[in-house]
Design a protein around this motif. Structure first.
Motif, PDB file in Angstrom:
ATOM      1  N   UNK B 406      -1.965   8.696   3.005  1.00 43.05           N
ATOM      2  CA  UNK B 406      -1.222   8.234   4.087  1.00 43.05           C
ATOM      3  C   UNK B 406      -0.958   6.660   3.631  1.00 43.05           C
ATOM      4  N   UNK B 407       0.141   6.375   3.996  1.00 44.45           N
ATOM      5  CA  UNK B 407       0.472   4.661   3.591  1.00 44.45           C
ATOM      6  C   UNK B 407       0.396   4.245   4.671  1.00 44.45           C
ATOM      7  N   UNK B 408      -0.388   4.284   5.774  1.00 44.09           N
ATOM      8  CA  UNK B 408      -0.369   3.613   7.015  1.00 44.09           C
ATOM      9  C   UNK B 408      -1.750   3.330   7.669  1.00 44.09           C
ATOM     10  N   UNK B 409      -1.629   2.253   8.453  1.00 47.88           N
ATOM     11  CA  UNK B 409      -3.173   2.026   9.195  1.00 47.88           C
ATOM     12  C   UNK B 409      -2.640   1.672  10.681  1.00 47.88           C
ATOM     13  N   UNK B 410      -3.846   1.866  11.549  1.00 44.40           N
ATOM     14  CA  UNK B 410      -3.531   1.702  12.908  1.00 44.40           C
ATOM     15  C   UNK B 410      -4.241   0.296  13.447  1.00 44.40           C
ATOM     16  N   UNK B 411      -3.340  -0.373  14.149  1.00 37.01           N
ATOM     17  CA  UNK B 411      -4.211  -1.675  14.669  1.00 37.01           C
ATOM     18  C   UNK B 411      -4.237  -1.575  16.385  1.00 37.01           C
ATOM     19  N   UNK B 412      -5.291  -2.038  16.704  1.00 35.07           N
ATOM     20  CA  UNK B 412      -5.519  -1.808  18.265  1.00 35.07           C
ATOM     21  C   UNK B 412      -5.683  -3.186  18.930  1.00 35.07           C
TER      22      UNK B 412
END
Lengths: 437, 437
Positions: B406-412
């Motif tokens: 997956x080419x994505x990241x989560x920021x909180x």
């Protein structure tokens, strides 16, 4: 798609249309174990004026709302004394916390002081009461359809219920059975006995305890048969008058054979719902690394309840701090009350049945007396007792698997006054006398 | 009996002898879902100086220990105002309590005030956080090996983990999938889709929301396909600046298709670990009687955690009472803080990547922004980011089943200050720039 049977409406052809069918939900919901608790609760709700010798909850005599405030403050003060600054104090009590708990070190000190059990705090998982500790332990152990749990019969309904939730069959081990023989027979049948559940001190429901020799022997059999023991000890701090406490299996366990389940419901504060499990067994991963069983239980806990309420843990932590980590010390009044009540029940039965028409156990501690009678004891008789005689108790059949009629009932001494015991025994004696041939 | 493989010692022929083998414990323990949480926690412990845009916990800005005392007192006072005498007040807070909870009526009023959801308090089960609500719901529904749970993908790891604990397979429903088609295909394969898990408001991890039409359509499909919806709503009270909240599925649900999961972790007090489930579906027993799904969940709960800590419930009850049952009102400051942080992240990304090298979501609320990049994002990159760049985030791969990169990241945005966001985005921008071709 209606009638496809997947979480859908039920139309029975008449007027009533329900959303779901019970038979399409998990099997445990139609199981005796889960329904017996419900039934017993319902009976006591239906007959609020009946005196209850059924309830196993602790005495409410010494509850004080101010204690909650005091315990919370004591725990916060303890954190400060450990070097926590104010934001850290607040974070520890308010925020999501460490999965294995925030009072694990205090629990370890409590175990050392009261039980002579010395374990690494990292081997402790603080749980939502002892019930979650059971579920975590059984969930970890139940890996294959051939797995079975052994449990001393009659058995605490909480362990049976936890097993049902996990489709984990329970094989009863009766008083007359030899544990090693049961294990060997199960293995010969292609089953994998994963552990044996025992309550060595003042067991629920039998009231019985293992003597020191039996404890050593049980550990010996566990070693020989390569079996884990799950030791549950909610009542150990409440021996009868003049009785000395015996060491727990865990205190005698030199080979990490025992997973120890702890409850603060009877000794701490039931409304905190804090218990724990000591799981110091080593676990080898496929890559050759080794960890603690407690860390595996922690992974399961992260998906079951995330963590035990830090607020609730702080209350229990405060109570431990207030009593120098000794719940023996904290429960002197409770111990006296239970011991006096237990004696009132057994003395009261002796006074009312001098001729040996019935028999009963004289436990060396705990909450429960088992009365054996020469007639069947079932839920119908309990309802009759509640309705016509005004006294509640628990049919022993609820603690056995299978449909064999059991001629015994359980009396609990923990949530009644001496006056209530006298009145309840009068009513019970009338019921029993009316049933005698 | 050693080596019989039943909870026994492991001797690998060399020196190390472990008590148990991980491969002989429940399969969930070697599953990605349970280990991903652990991995993420470990990374953040290893790099305490890294700024975390990974943590989804609520802000600690407004925690105050005195609130605990105030809430407990308010709840006790409330009981008195309801006619409870002092022993009853103490019993309610200290003793084992009603399995379905002691603040169910207050929760029902909260749902009416904040969500326009009107349900019988008897249809509510107060749980140990929302996680237990998930486990109870899935346990009830998972009755047969052919049962599957549908879940919108990417999926909150808590529901995947709960499903793993119960050996309940999860069938992902992607953005591009048509739910009805997925249900029909599953049924054609002999599977029983029991329910579909959705987070319609500011979802974790996608940050996305369903618009009003999509909500009505989802309810329509559920009706046509005879499917339950499990609605999870932890972030609904936190819309972005200028955004109006939409009605939940449950508020729109006229046919009891929706089981609604509630959390007070973000809106109440995380350390209380109090959540709930609204399960107003009717359930028909084999004898023709009909009850509520909530009562079936309650039976399961009695064997999972017995009840939710009354002390913790009293704290949440007090907070509800202190705010006239409105957590919208109680969270004005938190809402502003999250909305400002969310905007700081999306504006900050826009300022740093004006040329379209990467893309990101601009959510209408909640805690999470998803950044899509033209390179693989995995745990190795996260470790590199923590170690070399000093910034933490969550690889989106943790929210997908399967091994597709997956080419994505989560920021909180929830547990950081504006200054931390600026610094973290500088570090993240450096990492991303260094990875770009």
């Amino acid at each position: 798609m209606r009638g496809a049977g997947c979480g859908g409406r039920v139309d029975d052809g008449e007027n009533a249309v329900a959303d779901l069918r019970l038979t399409e939900l998990h099997g445990s919901l139609t199981d005796r174990a889960l329904n017996s608790m419900n039934f017993l609760n319902e009976v006591s709700h239906h007959y609020p004026d009946a005196i209850s010798l059924a309830a196993g909850r602790p005495t409410e005599e010494f509850f004080a709302v101010d204690d909650l405030h005091r315990y919370l403050d004591l725990f916060a003060e303890h954190l400060r004394s450990q070097g926590y600054d104010e934001p850290s104090v607040r974070r520890t009590i308010f925020q999501y916390g460490r999965t294995k708990g925030i009072v694990h070190d205090l629990v370890a000190r409590n175990l050392a002081v009261d039980e002579g059990i010395h374990v690494d705090p990292e081997a402790i998982v603080v749980t939502v009461g002892c019930q979650e500790a059971m579920v975590l332990t059984l969930r970890a152990l139940r890996a294959d359809p051939s797995d079975v749990l052994l449990a001393v019969s009659p058995t605490y309904v909480g362990i049976t219920g936890a097993a049902r939730l996990l489709d984990f069959p329970v094989l009863p081990v009766t008083e007359d059975d030899d544990l090693a023989t049961v294990v060997k027979a199960a293995r010969a049948d292609g089953l994998r006995p994963r552990a044996c559940y025992v309550m060595p001190d003042f067991a629920n429901p039998s009231g019985l305890s293992l003597d020191l020799d039996a404890r050593h022997e049980l550990l010996q059999v566990a070693a020989e048969q390569d079996l884990l023991l799950i030791e549950d000890n909610p009542y150990g701090l409440f021996p009868a008058e003049g009785v000395d406490r015996l060491p727990t299996l865990k205190a005698l366990d030199t080979e990490r054979r025992v997973v120890y389940l702890g409850s603060y419901a009877k000794t701490g504060l039931p409304g905190a719902r804090v218990g724990y499990v000591v799981a110091d067994q080593t676990v080898e991963a496929p890559d050759g690394t080794t960890g603690l069983l407690a860390d595996e239980l922690s992974k399961l806990k992260s998906m079951l309840t995330v963590n035990t309420s830090p607020v609730a843990q702080a209350v229990i932590g405060g109570k431990l701090l207030a009593n120098d980590f000794s719940l023996v010390a904290a429960n002197r009044r409770e111990r006296e009350l239970y011991a006096a009540n237990l004696r009132a029940i057994t003395d009261g039965l002796a006074a009312r049945f001098p001729a040996g028409e019935i028999s009963w156990t004289v436990p060396s501690g705990g909450f429960f007396v088992v009365v054996t009678v020469p007639f069947g004891v079932d839920d119908v008789l309990l309802e009759k007792s509640a309705h016509e005689y005004g006294v509640l108790w628990t049919p022993m059949g609820h603690f056995y698997d299978g449909d064999t009629p059991i001629h015994a009932l359980r009396l609990s001494c923990s949530a009644v006054t001496p006056a209530q015991i006298e009145a309840a025994l009068n009513r019970l004696a009338a019921l029993i006398t009316d049933q005698l041939p």
